[in-house]
Design a protein around this motif. Structure first.
Motif, PDB file in Angstrom:
ATOM      1  N   LYS A  59     -18.477 -26.432  13.279  1.00 37.07           N
ATOM      2  CA  LYS A  59     -19.242 -27.231  13.559  1.00 37.07           C
ATOM      3  C   LYS A  59     -20.603 -27.716  12.698  1.00 37.07           C
ATOM      4  CE  LYS A  59     -22.180 -28.211  17.908  1.00 37.07           C
ATOM      5  NZ  LYS A  59     -22.582 -27.467  19.440  1.00 37.07           N
ATOM      6  N   LEU A  60     -21.007 -27.543  11.711  1.00 38.50           N
ATOM      7  CA  LEU A  60     -22.353 -28.054  11.335  1.00 38.50           C
ATOM      8  C   LEU A  60     -21.524 -28.705  10.395  1.00 38.50           C
ATOM      9  CD1 LEU A  60     -26.019 -27.244  10.498  1.00 38.50           C
ATOM     10  CD2 LEU A  60     -24.303 -25.311   8.873  1.00 38.50           C
ATOM     11  N   LEU A  61     -20.978 -28.407   9.436  1.00 39.65           N
ATOM     12  CA  LEU A  61     -20.068 -29.602   9.182  1.00 39.65           C
ATOM     13  C   LEU A  61     -18.888 -30.011   9.438  1.00 39.65           C
ATOM     14  CD1 LEU A  61     -19.340 -27.125   5.771  1.00 39.65           C
ATOM     15  CD2 LEU A  61     -21.419 -28.797   5.575  1.00 39.65           C
ATOM     16  N   GLY A  62     -18.744 -30.511  10.433  1.00 41.43           N
ATOM     17  CA  GLY A  62     -17.288 -30.908  11.133  1.00 41.43           C
ATOM     18  C   GLY A  62     -16.374 -31.214  10.502  1.00 41.43           C
ATOM     19  N   ILE A  63     -16.124 -29.579  10.242  1.00 40.56           N
ATOM     20  CA  ILE A  63     -14.816 -29.518   9.199  1.00 40.56           C
ATOM     21  C   ILE A  63     -13.404 -28.831  10.235  1.00 40.56           C
ATOM     22  CG2 ILE A  63     -15.933 -29.503   7.485  1.00 40.56           C
ATOM     23  CD1 ILE A  63     -15.770 -26.716   7.250  1.00 40.56           C
ATOM     24  N   SER A  64     -12.377 -28.767   9.777  1.00 33.61           N
ATOM     25  CA  SER A  64     -11.601 -28.279  10.791  1.00 33.61           C
ATOM     26  C   SER A  64     -11.796 -26.004  10.379  1.00 33.61           C
ATOM     27  CB  SER A  64     -10.172 -28.555  10.561  1.00 33.61           C
ATOM     28  OG  SER A  64      -9.469 -28.607   9.073  1.00 33.61           O
ATOM     29  N   PRO A  65     -11.080 -25.607  10.925  1.00 32.26           N
ATOM     30  CA  PRO A  65     -10.059 -23.935  10.165  1.00 32.26           C
ATOM     31  C   PRO A  65      -9.825 -24.158  10.020  1.00 32.26           C
ATOM     32  CG  PRO A  65      -9.988 -24.808  12.634  1.00 32.26           C
ATOM     33  CD  PRO A  65      -9.801 -25.313  12.033  1.00 32.26           C
ATOM     34  N   GLY A  66      -9.158 -25.562   9.105  1.00 36.23           N
ATOM     35  CA  GLY A  66      -7.707 -24.627   8.356  1.00 36.23           C
ATOM     36  C   GLY A  66      -9.304 -25.313   6.717  1.00 36.23           C
ATOM     37  N   THR A  67      -9.417 -26.157   6.791  1.00 33.94           N
ATOM     38  CA  THR A  67     -11.061 -26.310   5.635  1.00 33.94           C
ATOM     39  C   THR A  67     -11.408 -25.771   5.626  1.00 33.94           C
ATOM     40  OG1 THR A  67     -10.454 -28.574   6.580  1.00 33.94           O
ATOM     41  CG2 THR A  67     -11.954 -28.354   5.122  1.00 33.94           C
ATOM     42  N   LEU A  68     -12.132 -24.503   6.278  1.00 33.87           N
ATOM     43  CA  LEU A  68     -13.253 -23.705   6.008  1.00 33.87           C
ATOM     44  C   LEU A  68     -12.039 -22.414   5.436  1.00 33.87           C
ATOM     45  CD1 LEU A  68     -15.824 -22.387   6.249  1.00 33.87           C
ATOM     46  CD2 LEU A  68     -15.327 -21.517   8.839  1.00 33.87           C
TER      47      LEU A  68
END
Length: 109
Positions: A59-68
């Motif tokens: 949520k903080l970075l605005g990224i998807s689970p795959g990107t994380l």
């Protein structure tokens, strides 16, 4: 008529002391606003949490689970695993962002 004037509303009697006045509403509003400000100040301190869960980082970075997951597996973003949960240190997230900060020189090339 007595000091406690009463009117019949169905089966219940309404007394003067039970009537809500404009002053009562204004006083209630002021107390409620003070309480809300205190609650918000207590729960939202200016210092972020030291450890964040995966959903908080996404949520903080605005990224998807795959990107994380990609950031984890490539070693770009350090993490700690406890049980089945992944935790990320807020300072590591800031460091990752600062280390990957793009400059105008990079765009000119």
């Amino acid at each position: 008529m007595s000091l406690k004037s009463e009117r019949d509303y169905g089966q219940e009697k309404l007394y003067r002391e039970q009537i809500v006045t404009t002053f009562d509403l204004v006083e209630f509003k002021e107390v409620l606003l003070k309480d809300l400000v205190r609650i918000i100040a207590d729960n939202y301190s200016s210092t972020p949490k030291k450890w964040l869960k995966s959903f908080e980082v996404r949520k903080l970075l605005g990224i998807s689970p795959g990107t994380l997951q990609n950031l984890r597996t490539t070693g770009i973003l350090p993490y700690t695993k406890v049980g089945g949960m992944m935790f990320y240190e807020y300072a590591d997230i800031q460091k990752m962002l600062n280390d990957n900060k793009a400059t105008m020189e990079q765009f000119k090339q």
